[in-house]
Enzyme design. Structure first.
Site, mmCIF file in Angstrom:
data_model
loop_
_atom_site.group_PDB
_atom_site.id
_atom_site.type_symbol
_atom_site.label_atom_id
_atom_site.label_comp_id
_atom_site.label_asym_id
_atom_site.label_seq_id
_atom_site.Cartn_x
_atom_site.Cartn_y
_atom_site.Cartn_z
ATOM 1 N N HIS A 183 0.810 -1.219 0.000
ATOM 2 C CA HIS A 183 0.000 0.000 0.000
ATOM 3 C C HIS A 183 0.844 1.270 0.000
ATOM 4 C CE1 HIS A 183 0.381 -0.184 4.531
ATOM 5 N NE2 HIS A 183 0.414 1.119 4.376
ATOM 6 N N ASP A 202 0.127 -7.648 1.388
ATOM 7 C CA ASP A 202 0.567 -6.258 1.520
ATOM 8 C C ASP A 202 2.086 -6.149 1.536
ATOM 9 O OD1 ASP A 202 0.174 -3.530 1.628
ATOM 10 O OD2 ASP A 202 0.045 -3.450 3.818
ATOM 11 N N GLY A 261 3.331 6.483 7.988
ATOM 12 C CA GLY A 261 4.733 6.692 7.623
ATOM 13 C C GLY A 261 5.611 5.573 8.128
ATOM 14 N N ASN A 262 5.177 4.861 9.182
ATOM 15 C CA ASN A 262 5.900 3.682 9.660
ATOM 16 C C ASN A 262 5.657 2.478 8.753
ATOM 17 O OD1 ASN A 262 5.654 4.798 12.912
ATOM 18 N ND2 ASN A 262 7.528 3.770 12.244
ATOM 19 N N SER A 263 4.603 2.539 7.946
ATOM 20 C CA SER A 263 4.248 1.398 7.106
ATOM 21 C C SER A 263 5.419 0.947 6.248
ATOM 22 C CB SER A 263 3.079 1.760 6.192
ATOM 23 O OG SER A 263 1.907 1.935 6.929
ATOM 24 N N LEU A 305 -8.368 -24.361 -0.774
ATOM 25 C CA LEU A 305 -9.235 -25.516 -0.542
ATOM 26 C C LEU A 305 -10.560 -25.411 -1.288
ATOM 27 C CD1 LEU A 305 -8.981 -26.460 3.257
ATOM 28 C CD2 LEU A 305 -8.148 -27.737 1.282
ATOM 29 N N VAL A 364 -15.947 -22.200 2.138
ATOM 30 C CA VAL A 364 -16.281 -21.051 2.965
ATOM 31 C C VAL A 364 -16.404 -21.577 4.387
ATOM 32 C CG1 VAL A 364 -17.996 -19.264 3.477
ATOM 33 C CG2 VAL A 364 -17.489 -19.873 1.096
ATOM 34 N N ILE A 365 -15.702 -20.943 5.317
ATOM 35 C CA ILE A 365 -15.663 -21.436 6.693
ATOM 36 C C ILE A 365 -16.186 -20.386 7.658
ATOM 37 C CG2 ILE A 365 -13.749 -23.040 6.299
ATOM 38 C CD1 ILE A 365 -11.881 -20.893 7.514
#
EC number: 3.4.21.107
Length: 475
Positions: free
Chosen positions: A115, A145, A216-218, A273, A276-277
């Site tokens: 991002h 990400d 900004g830490n991202s 797989l 839907v769980i």
């Protein structure tokens, strides 16, 4: 007496001083870690050129400053960003973002968040010595990400990589990044939890910390006390827009697996797989004959998927995969996603109250998932029952559209248990009390035999998405 008091207070002061010294000695000293690791932490800025749209309804048009009185022109110049001219004479604006990253190889490979660089036309990596290098995007993976960049350079400073799986809750960790553009800010805290699942983030078992992380830490590194990177700072939980004590980092084991695939193939493949769980709560555990709430309940099996081919059924509760326990349902996507498509996996499931082993072949996660389209319409047979709903059978066309062999659709919700548990007209019921519903007649029979004062499960499709709900019928 006064001398006795004086001696007592002196002794107390010495004890308190001693405790303070011990407490101070027990706190970690991060200075050497920062000196060693900081040179490999970089600031990342991006630029994206966006053609200006013609202002429409509800949009603010930027005024023409020419001809305005000086006082108004000064106001607009100070408060409205000036829009650069495009080569064709039109206007364009630049979107900018700011984040962090770190160098993982001496020849210039850099890790950061997807991002941070998504949609960028230009990526600039700034080193601690203030030198700037233009970066090339090798590849990015929105699902985790993670993004891999490359700058041209030799003998660049690098971080040491650690094993995120060795982290322990309560362990000290440290972050270096550029919050709000303040380069090389250092914050520290402890690991609050491991293996966290976040909404819409199914394939990353996040490390939760209380390290102060801000915009900004991202993309910046999370270090252990040995000075090794164990995670990439990625997200925070906030209601204010700033740090509130909950930070989340991508484990380095996940990030490096992604980086290696991006470097080799330019994309990431994950195991799949085709189910839907949902979470197993106390009532569902009781309904399915489990000793305690655990595992991932299969609410839907996609036709033709790996699970369907391997014999997994709706209502199965997956307790482990390849011997690794599924405590929370969110553990399953993490574990399956790390498996290679085409590999064999062994599942431990509970079916009809009994343990069962299943072996199946893992598939490849599709690029874009498609939800089943729900449909309702007039049926052939109608039924009413003690649950307080009227149901009709699905037509052959509806069954085909929903990929179902049976089931009934709710045409009306009356006063009663169904209204209390939130059922709606249009909901499709496929299972009741662990029994498949193939017709309205079957539904009525099963509903009449439901036990009282015990948790009962019901599988419902709403807008194409399946889930199990539980309820109890009173005396």
């Amino acid at each position: 007496m006064s001398s006795l008091k004086s001696s007592f207070y002196s002794l107390l002061a010495l004890l308190l001083l001693g405790q303070a010294v011990v407490a101070q000695a027990s706190l970690p000293d991060f200075t050497e870690l920062v000196e060693e690791a900081a040179p490999a932490v970089v600031n990342i800025s991006t630029r994206q050129k966006i053609p200006e749209r013609v202002a429409g309804a509800g949009e603010l048009a930027i005024p023409d400053l020419e001809g305005l009185p000086p006082i108004f022109r000064e106001f607009f110049e100070r408060n409205i960003p000036q829009v650069p001219r495009a080569p064709n004479g039109g206007r364009q604006r630049e979107a900018q973002s700011l984040g962090s990253g770190f160098i993982i190889s001496a020849d210039g490979y850099v890790l950061t968040n997807n991002h941070v660089v998504a949609g960028a036309d230009e990526i600039i990596v700034r080193l601690p010595d203030r030198s700037e290098l233009e970066a090339r995007l090798i590849g990015a993976d929105p699902r985790s990400d993670v993004a891999l960049l490359k700058v041209e350079g030799k003998d660049l400073p690098t971080v040491r990589l650690g094993k995120s799986e060795d982290l322990k809750v309560g362990e000290w960790v440290l972050a270096i990044g550029s919050p709000f553009g303040f380069d090389h800010s250092v914050t520290a805290g402890i690991v609050s939890a491991k293996g966290r699942s976040l909404p819409n983030e199914s394939y990353v078992p996040f490390i939760q910390t209380d390290v102060a992380i801000n915009p900004g830490n991202s993309g910046g590194p999370l270090f252990n006390l040995a000075g090794e990177v164990v995670g990439i700072n990625s997200q925070i939980f906030t209601r204010s827009g700033g740090f509130m004590g909950l930070s989340f980092a991508i484990p380095m084991s996940v990030a490096m697996d992604v980086a290696e695939q991006l470097k080799a193939d330019g994309k990431v493949s994950r195991g799949w797989l085709g189910v839907v769980i949902q979470e197993v709560n106390k009532d569902l555990a009781e309904s399915f004959g489990l000793d305690k709430p655990a595992g991932a309940l299969v609410a839907q099996v996609l036709e033709g998927g790996p699970a369907a081919k391997g014999g997994l059924l709706v209502g199965d509760v997956i307790l482990s995969i390849d011997g690794k326990p599924i405590v929370m349902s969110g553990d399953l996507p993490h574990l399956v996603g790390r498996l290679k498509p085409g590999s064999e996996a062994e599942l431990d499931v509970v079916r009809d109250g009994s343990r069962k082993q299943l072996a199946l072949t893992i598939g490849a996660l599709p690029e874009d998932g498609e939800a089943l389209a729900g449909a309702t319409g007039p049926g052939v047979e109608r039924s009413s029952n003690r649950l307080g709903v009227k149901v009709v059978e699905l037509s052959a066309e509806q069954k085909k559209g929903l990929d179902l062999k049976g089931g009934v659709v709710i045409s009306e919700v009356l006063d009663g248990p169904a209204a209390l548990i939130g059922l709606r007209p249009g909901d499709v019921i496929t299972h009741l009390n662990n029994q498949a519903i193939d017709s309205a007649k079957t539904f009525t029979q099963v509903a009449q035999e439901l036990p009282k004062n015990r948790s009962v499960s019901m599988r419902v499709l709403r807008q194409g998405r399946a889930s199990f709900i539980t309820f109890k019928l009173a005396e």
